[in-house]
Motif scaffolding. Structure first.
Motif, PDB file in Angstrom:
ATOM      1  N   GLY A 175       2.102  11.507 -13.377  1.00  0.00           N
ATOM      2  CA  GLY A 175       2.934  10.999 -12.315  1.00  0.00           C
ATOM      3  C   GLY A 175       3.910  12.493 -11.387  1.00  0.00           C
ATOM      4  N   PHE A 206       1.285   7.370  -3.918  1.00  0.00           N
ATOM      5  CA  PHE A 206       1.635   7.054  -4.565  1.00  0.00           C
ATOM      6  C   PHE A 206       1.007   6.408  -5.100  1.00  0.00           C
ATOM      7  CE2 PHE A 206       3.677   7.270  -9.363  1.00  0.00           C
ATOM      8  CZ  PHE A 206       3.022   8.950  -9.693  1.00  0.00           C
ATOM      9  N   THR A 219      -4.131  11.272 -10.344  1.00  0.00           N
ATOM     10  CA  THR A 219      -2.282  12.037 -11.273  1.00  0.00           C
ATOM     11  C   THR A 219      -2.179  11.789 -13.122  1.00  0.00           C
ATOM     12  OG1 THR A 219       0.041  12.727 -11.686  1.00  0.00           O
ATOM     13  CG2 THR A 219      -1.133  10.773 -10.172  1.00  0.00           C
ATOM     14  N   ASN A 248      -5.096   6.054 -12.560  1.00  0.00           N
ATOM     15  CA  ASN A 248      -6.602   5.252 -12.669  1.00  0.00           C
ATOM     16  C   ASN A 248      -8.024   6.873 -12.321  1.00  0.00           C
ATOM     17  OD1 ASN A 248      -9.222   3.245 -12.056  1.00  0.00           O
ATOM     18  ND2 ASN A 248      -8.168   2.738 -14.058  1.00  0.00           N
ATOM     19  N   PHE A 252     -10.393   3.921  -9.450  1.00  0.00           N
ATOM     20  CA  PHE A 252      -9.894   3.580  -8.165  1.00  0.00           C
ATOM     21  C   PHE A 252     -10.289   5.522  -7.109  1.00  0.00           C
ATOM     22  CE2 PHE A 252      -6.244   0.342  -9.515  1.00  0.00           C
ATOM     23  CZ  PHE A 252      -7.671  -0.133  -8.815  1.00  0.00           C
ATOM     24  N   PHE A 264      -6.010  -6.063  -3.292  1.00  0.00           N
ATOM     25  CA  PHE A 264      -5.396  -4.823  -2.688  1.00  0.00           C
ATOM     26  C   PHE A 264      -5.542  -4.967  -1.158  1.00  0.00           C
ATOM     27  CE2 PHE A 264      -3.284  -4.106  -7.238  1.00  0.00           C
ATOM     28  CZ  PHE A 264      -1.947  -4.710  -6.721  1.00  0.00           C
ATOM     29  N   CYS A 301      -2.052   4.626  -4.941  1.00  0.00           N
ATOM     30  CA  CYS A 301      -2.609   4.334  -4.144  1.00  0.00           C
ATOM     31  C   CYS A 301      -3.607   3.034  -4.647  1.00  0.00           C
ATOM     32  CB  CYS A 301      -2.982   5.086  -3.665  1.00  0.00           C
ATOM     33  SG  CYS A 301      -4.383   5.946  -4.720  1.00  0.00           S
ATOM     34  N   TYR A 333       5.516  -0.036 -13.444  1.00  0.00           N
ATOM     35  CA  TYR A 333       4.663   0.800 -14.443  1.00  0.00           C
ATOM     36  C   TYR A 333       5.169   2.532 -15.444  1.00  0.00           C
ATOM     37  CZ  TYR A 333       2.102  -2.911 -12.607  1.00  0.00           C
ATOM     38  OH  TYR A 333       2.011  -4.855 -12.206  1.00  0.00           O
ATOM     39  N   VAL A 334       6.388   3.223 -14.218  1.00  0.00           N
ATOM     40  CA  VAL A 334       6.286   4.889 -14.479  1.00  0.00           C
ATOM     41  C   VAL A 334       7.446   4.648 -15.294  1.00  0.00           C
ATOM     42  CG1 VAL A 334       5.609   4.899 -12.384  1.00  0.00           C
ATOM     43  CG2 VAL A 334       7.765   5.153 -12.756  1.00  0.00           C
ATOM     44  N   ASP A 356      -3.370   8.906  -8.096  1.00  0.00           N
ATOM     45  CA  ASP A 356      -3.259   7.585  -8.560  1.00  0.00           C
ATOM     46  C   ASP A 356      -3.342   7.560 -10.010  1.00  0.00           C
ATOM     47  OD1 ASP A 356      -3.133   4.403  -8.329  1.00  0.00           O
ATOM     48  OD2 ASP A 356      -4.502   4.589 -10.331  1.00  0.00           O
ATOM     49  N   VAL A 383       4.210   0.106  -7.723  1.00  0.00           N
ATOM     50  CA  VAL A 383       3.754   1.046  -8.587  1.00  0.00           C
ATOM     51  C   VAL A 383       5.150   1.795  -9.884  1.00  0.00           C
ATOM     52  CG1 VAL A 383       2.949   3.734  -9.470  1.00  0.00           C
ATOM     53  CG2 VAL A 383       2.071   2.439  -7.468  1.00  0.00           C
TER      54      VAL A 383
HETATM   55  C1  SAM Z   1       0.116  -3.046  -8.400  1.00  0.00           C
HETATM   56  S1  SAM Z   1      -0.891  -1.041  -8.362  1.00  0.00           S
HETATM   57  C2  SAM Z   1      -0.961  -1.251  -6.507  1.00  0.00           C
HETATM   58  C3  SAM Z   1      -1.423  -0.293  -6.197  1.00  0.00           C
HETATM   59  C4  SAM Z   1      -1.347   0.114  -4.167  1.00  0.00           C
HETATM   60  N1  SAM Z   1       0.022   0.750  -4.396  1.00  0.00           N
HETATM   61  C5  SAM Z   1      -1.203  -1.208  -3.721  1.00  0.00           C
HETATM   62  O1  SAM Z   1      -0.171  -1.414  -3.371  1.00  0.00           O
HETATM   63  O2  SAM Z   1      -2.219  -1.548  -2.521  1.00  0.00           O
HETATM   64  C6  SAM Z   1      -0.692   0.052  -8.941  1.00  0.00           C
HETATM   65  C7  SAM Z   1      -1.104   1.072  -9.019  1.00  0.00           C
HETATM   66  O3  SAM Z   1      -0.050   2.751  -9.431  1.00  0.00           O
HETATM   67  C8  SAM Z   1      -0.914   2.773 -10.766  1.00  0.00           C
HETATM   68  N2  SAM Z   1       0.434   4.018 -11.662  1.00  0.00           N
HETATM   69  C9  SAM Z   1       0.705   3.091 -12.446  1.00  0.00           C
HETATM   70  N3  SAM Z   1       1.060   4.107 -13.255  1.00  0.00           N
HETATM   71  C10 SAM Z   1       1.215   4.743 -12.601  1.00  0.00           C
HETATM   72  C11 SAM Z   1       1.730   6.264 -12.919  1.00  0.00           C
HETATM   73  N4  SAM Z   1       2.825   6.663 -13.811  1.00  0.00           N
HETATM   74  N5  SAM Z   1       1.207   7.073 -11.827  1.00  0.00           N
HETATM   75  C12 SAM Z   1       0.369   7.011 -11.031  1.00  0.00           C
HETATM   76  N6  SAM Z   1       0.098   5.778 -10.312  1.00  0.00           N
HETATM   77  C13 SAM Z   1       0.563   4.888 -11.693  1.00  0.00           C
HETATM   78  C14 SAM Z   1      -1.764   2.102 -10.754  1.00  0.00           C
HETATM   79  O4  SAM Z   1      -3.102   3.053 -11.588  1.00  0.00           O
HETATM   80  C15 SAM Z   1      -2.270   0.818 -10.153  1.00  0.00           C
HETATM   81  O5  SAM Z   1      -3.245   1.637  -9.113  1.00  0.00           O
END
Ligand code: SAM
Length: 261
Positions: free
Chosen positions: A101, A46, A98, A74, A77, A22, A48, A121-122, A72, A118
């Motif tokens: 969400g 969102f 967060t 995590n 991160f 990333f 990040c 995964y939500v 984020d 992102v």
């Molecule tokens: C594939 S990474 C993408 C990171 C960044 N957006 C980029 O493209 O460089 C997915 C990110 O989404 C975050 N994430 C997943 N589910 C989430 C949620 N429900 N709320 C906030 N962040 C979330 C993960 O922790 C991870 O950092």
């Protein structure tokens, strides 16, 4: 739930892989163009992740007196990105964790929401989009970038092996085929002027193998494909890079929409 938990807790090896995958790259310039940053612009990033894209936006907004809020799921991160911003003396970026969400900002407070890779995964897509709609100012824009794991090429595997591999990794995502759903979901949630474009680069050098290794690690945890088969598939890729037979195409959906005034 695996699709959230594997982001909440990331083992060190995978964390390093993300910090590599990333990094901001010049081919991500269209994302910045799509944001149409302006003087005083406040951007929410969102999900990040390691924060390299948020950092790039903050750097460009420095001269424009704009700012970035980056959140984020995590904590690691967020901690690392916060430290890097301090080291870089970037004062117009604020990172926040967060857990659920929710965005720690008032209604109608940001000009742009960026959400890259992102939403697959939500837990609740419509709830998440409603939260973006809440924080965006009237006339502001959301820009979502996402893959669609049913729309991928991996050579030399061919279509049936590629489909079987991503099916086996499916539980890693809430919505593996998010790309094709985004425009409809934005329209349903009340955004207007929904636009979609698709960008597809071709990886011939093996740069994307890290993504496939992450998938392989999920498959091994799920036990959805025999370990020796997964190992053989990854070795085939390494060999294919060496003899020019490797090709990885992971199209990205760019979907933007406006909050009506
Ligand atoms: C594939 S990474 C993408 C990171 C960044 N957006 C980029 O493209 O460089 C997915 C990110 O989404 C975050 N994430 C997943 N589910 C989430 C949620 N429900 N709320 C906030 N962040 C979330 C993960 O922790 C991870 O950092």
């Amino acid at each position: 739930v695996f699709f959230s938990d594997h982001w909440r807790n990331i083992e060190p090896e995978r964390l390093s892989r993300y910090e590599e995958i990333f990094q901001f790259r010049p081919d991500q310039e269209p994302i910045l163009d799509g944001l149409e940053l302006f003087s005083g612009c406040h951007v929410l990033d969102f999900g990040c992740g390691p924060g390299f894209l948020a950092e790039e936006i903050a750097e460009r907004l420095t001269a424009l007196q704009g700012s970035v809020t980056a959140v984020d799921l995590n904590k690691e991160f967020i901690a690392r990105a916060t430290q890097r911003a301090a080291d870089l003396k970037l004062e117009n970026i604020h990172y926040q964790h967060t857990a659920d969400g929710m965005v720690p900002l008032p209604d109608n407070s940001v000009d742009r929401v960026l959400c890259k890779n992102v939403l697959e995964y939500v837990p609740q897509l419509q709830t998440q989009l409603a939260e973006y709609l809440r924080v965006i100012k009237p006339g502001g824009r959301v820009l979502i970038i996402d893959s669609d794991w049913g729309f991928v090429l991996v050579e030399p595997w061919g279509k049936s092996v590629t489909d079987a591999f991503f099916d086996a990794a499916g539980a890693a995502f809430k919505e593996p085929m998010i790309g094709r759903r985004l425009s409809g979901a934005l329209a349903e949630s009340g955004f207007t002027d929904v636009r979609v474009s698709i960008s597809a680069g071709a990886d011939l050098t093996g740069r994307g193998i890290g993504v496939l290794k992450n998938m392989a690690s999920y498959i091994l945890q799920f036990g959805t494909m025999p370990e020796d088969r997964v190992t053989a598939l990854l070795s085939d890729l390494e060999a294919a890079v060496a003899d020019g037979q490797y090709l990885f195409v992971l199209p990205q959906f760019y979907v933007s929409a406006i909050k009506a005034r």
